[in-house]
Design a protein around this motif. Structure first.
Motif, PDB file in Angstrom:
ATOM      1  N   GLU A 314      31.394  54.401  37.937  1.00 26.54           N
ATOM      2  CA  GLU A 314      31.528  54.212  36.495  1.00 26.54           C
ATOM      3  C   GLU A 314      32.773  53.368  36.242  1.00 26.54           C
ATOM      4  O   GLU A 314      33.567  53.120  37.143  1.00 26.54           O
ATOM      5  CB  GLU A 314      31.645  55.565  35.792  1.00 26.54           C
ATOM      6  CG  GLU A 314      32.839  56.388  36.236  1.00 26.54           C
ATOM      7  CD  GLU A 314      32.859  57.783  35.642  1.00 26.54           C
ATOM      8  OE1 GLU A 314      31.892  58.134  34.927  1.00 26.54           O
ATOM      9  OE2 GLU A 314      33.823  58.520  35.895  1.00 26.54           O
ATOM     10  N   GLY A 315      32.926  52.909  35.015  1.00 23.23           N
ATOM     11  CA  GLY A 315      34.072  52.067  34.697  1.00 23.23           C
ATOM     12  C   GLY A 315      33.748  50.587  34.859  1.00 23.23           C
ATOM     13  O   GLY A 315      32.657  50.202  35.284  1.00 23.23           O
ATOM     14  N   LYS A 316      34.717  49.740  34.528  1.00 21.71           N
ATOM     15  CA  LYS A 316      34.503  48.295  34.474  1.00 21.71           C
ATOM     16  C   LYS A 316      34.186  47.692  35.846  1.00 21.71           C
ATOM     17  O   LYS A 316      33.319  46.832  35.977  1.00 21.71           O
ATOM     18  CB  LYS A 316      35.740  47.607  33.874  1.00 21.71           C
ATOM     19  CG  LYS A 316      35.965  47.902  32.410  1.00 21.71           C
ATOM     20  CD  LYS A 316      34.806  47.372  31.557  1.00 21.71           C
ATOM     21  CE  LYS A 316      35.055  47.610  30.070  1.00 21.71           C
ATOM     22  NZ  LYS A 316      33.922  47.124  29.240  1.00 21.71           N
ATOM     23  N   ILE A 317      34.913  48.110  36.876  1.00 20.03           N
ATOM     24  CA  ILE A 317      34.683  47.536  38.207  1.00 20.03           C
ATOM     25  C   ILE A 317      33.292  47.907  38.706  1.00 20.03           C
ATOM     26  O   ILE A 317      32.547  47.052  39.214  1.00 20.03           O
ATOM     27  CB  ILE A 317      35.765  48.010  39.195  1.00 20.03           C
ATOM     28  CG1 ILE A 317      37.131  47.463  38.773  1.00 20.03           C
ATOM     29  CG2 ILE A 317      35.424  47.568  40.623  1.00 20.03           C
ATOM     30  CD1 ILE A 317      38.288  48.002  39.597  1.00 20.03           C
ATOM     31  N   ALA A 318      32.911  49.170  38.551  1.00 23.64           N
ATOM     32  CA  ALA A 318      31.572  49.608  38.956  1.00 23.64           C
ATOM     33  C   ALA A 318      30.504  48.873  38.158  1.00 23.64           C
ATOM     34  O   ALA A 318      29.465  48.478  38.711  1.00 23.64           O
ATOM     35  CB  ALA A 318      31.438  51.117  38.773  1.00 23.64           C
ATOM     36  N   GLU A 319      30.755  48.674  36.885  1.00 23.07           N
ATOM     37  CA  GLU A 319      29.799  47.956  36.033  1.00 23.07           C
ATOM     38  C   GLU A 319      29.604  46.524  36.529  1.00 23.07           C
ATOM     39  O   GLU A 319      28.471  46.020  36.580  1.00 23.07           O
ATOM     40  CB  GLU A 319      30.291  47.964  34.581  1.00 23.07           C
ATOM     41  CG  GLU A 319      29.331  47.290  33.606  1.00 23.07           C
ATOM     42  CD  GLU A 319      29.855  47.299  32.180  1.00 23.07           C
ATOM     43  OE1 GLU A 319      29.193  46.704  31.312  1.00 23.07           O
ATOM     44  OE2 GLU A 319      30.938  47.883  31.933  1.00 23.07           O
ATOM     45  N   ASN A 323      26.091  45.106  37.950  1.00 19.99           N
ATOM     46  CA  ASN A 323      25.502  43.936  37.286  1.00 19.99           C
ATOM     47  C   ASN A 323      25.238  42.807  38.281  1.00 19.99           C
ATOM     48  O   ASN A 323      24.225  42.096  38.179  1.00 19.99           O
ATOM     49  CB  ASN A 323      26.421  43.441  36.173  1.00 19.99           C
ATOM     50  CG  ASN A 323      26.396  44.341  34.951  1.00 19.99           C
ATOM     51  OD1 ASN A 323      25.474  45.144  34.784  1.00 19.99           O
ATOM     52  ND2 ASN A 323      27.400  44.219  34.095  1.00 19.99           N
ATOM     53  N   LEU A 324      26.142  42.611  39.244  1.00 17.94           N
ATOM     54  CA  LEU A 324      25.931  41.592  40.273  1.00 17.94           C
ATOM     55  C   LEU A 324      24.715  41.919  41.134  1.00 17.94           C
ATOM     56  O   LEU A 324      23.938  41.030  41.500  1.00 17.94           O
ATOM     57  CB  LEU A 324      27.181  41.460  41.148  1.00 17.94           C
ATOM     58  CG  LEU A 324      28.329  40.613  40.606  1.00 17.94           C
ATOM     59  CD1 LEU A 324      29.545  40.738  41.501  1.00 17.94           C
ATOM     60  CD2 LEU A 324      27.901  39.147  40.483  1.00 17.94           C
TER      61      LEU A 324
END
Length: 357
Positions: A314-319, A323-324
């Motif tokens: 979760e969080g921005k890095i996981a997102e 997404n990649l």
């Protein structure tokens, strides 16, 4: 890490205490000094194969995150030595450490094929895909000597029962003829784990695994022989291999992979200490950044045991990572997917006769 002080060919550089034991083993400096003066090695760094005799071999998988209902493992512990391996913790249940013991004390289930056949012949058993290597790699170096995985594949073929395989070792090509026979009736899928396209990264993350080149050749050969291959880009470790997602997805697609899957690394149990010790020794300039980014993916902790979150984060890095992966699937694997395996042939081969109704 200083090459002279590193434990050659191993991922973990220590034996963490076993959480189930009150006592722990410590290598003292005065002992090391004694060994140095006597010209002896304090640690011979040998792999030991230890026979074990379980009563069953097929396990019901309780986790909803891993995409399998049943698994089996011919070996406990794994000489591949992948530093991030979630299976390390299971070695503690056998009385060993999740660190070096996991890589050097390999428990061998020599009766696995007999146990598998007995399981398949149970009156209550209905065909469902059984995955080999739900925990440790069925084609790790021990398989060269014991050939237990090959024996189990022959049992699956005999009973026309579906099987999945997870591995990162090119040794699987030794059993190509058996795999082709299974694939003829849509009874097998293979998952090849490829964590990086760079050998320098592979060597430190996964010291005794097959080279990236050999794994790509394995994907190609299996695909050319109509054996469905999914490539696991797993785990994605922020700060180490997350920048490789798109080029690696393109590369495996060009070698014939039908799909990709991924997980984001989580350092559960003793693995947090093992990985932290390792990264400060191997990548001291990156250590803080990598550890902070891993924690950012799991609510501020290196570990995450929550179903539904632990594999994707979760969080921005996981997102960004997720997404990649989604973009890579659309770009390189559109209109491709792994097949559902055939469960219709098992009953007639289970007891050697067809059912009338």
């Amino acid at each position: 890490m200083n090459p002279k002080s590193a434990i050659k060919g191993r991922g973990a550089q220590q034996n963490t205490p076993n959480r189930f034991f009150e006592l722990s083993h410590e290598v003292r400096n005065d002992f090391l000094e004694y060994c140095h003066k006597e010209g002896e090695k304090a640690d011979k760094n040998k792999t030991l194969y230890l026979p074990v005799f379980p009563k069953t071999i097929v396990n019901k998988v309780q986790s909803p995150d891993v995409g399998m209902a049943y698994s089996m493992n011919m070996y406990q512990g794994c000489e591949h030595g992948c530093i991030y391996c979630y299976a390390r913790n299971t070695h503690e249940y056998w009385g060993y450490s999740a660190g070096l013991d996991f890589e050097r004390r390999i428990l061998v289930k020599k009766d696995a094929a007999k146990l598998l056949e007995a399981h398949l012949k149970k009156k209550s058993w209905k065909a469902q895909t059984i995955v080999m290597s739900g925990n440790t790699d069925c084609y790790q170096p021990a398989e060269k000597e014991f050939e237990i995985t090959r024996q189990c594949l022959q049992v699956f073929l005999k009973y026309k029962h579906p099987v999945g395989i997870i591995t990162k070792n090119a040794l699987i090509l030794r059993d190509l003829e058996v795999l082709k026979a299974l694939a003829k009736d849509n009874l097998v899928t293979v998952n090849i784990s490829i964590t990086s396209q760079f050998e320098d990264t592979r060597r430190i993350l996964e010291p005794r695994t097959a080279s990236i080149k050999k794994r790509l050749v394995t994907v190609k050969v299996l695909s050319e022989n109509n054996i469905p291959v999914n490539v696991m880009l797993a785990p994605i470790i922020p700060g180490i291999n997350n920048h490789e997602i798109l080029p690696l997805a393109k590369l495996v697609a060009e070698h014939g992979a039908q799909s990709i899957s991924h997980t984001i690394v989580r350092l559960n149990g003793a693995i947090g200490d093992i990985f932290t010790d390792w990264i400060y020794k191997t990548m001291p300039d990156k250590a803080e950044k990598v550890l902070h980014q891993i924690a950012d993916c799991h609510g501020g902790s290196l570990n995450d045991s929550r179903f539904g979150n632990r594999m994707r984060g979760e969080g921005k890095i996981a997102e960004q990572i997720n997404n990649l992966i989604a973009l890579a699937k659309r770009k390189y694997f559109a209109n491709k997917k792994m097949p559902n395996l055939n469960t219709t042939l098992f009953e007639q081969h289970k007891n050697g006769q067809l059912k009338l109704f």
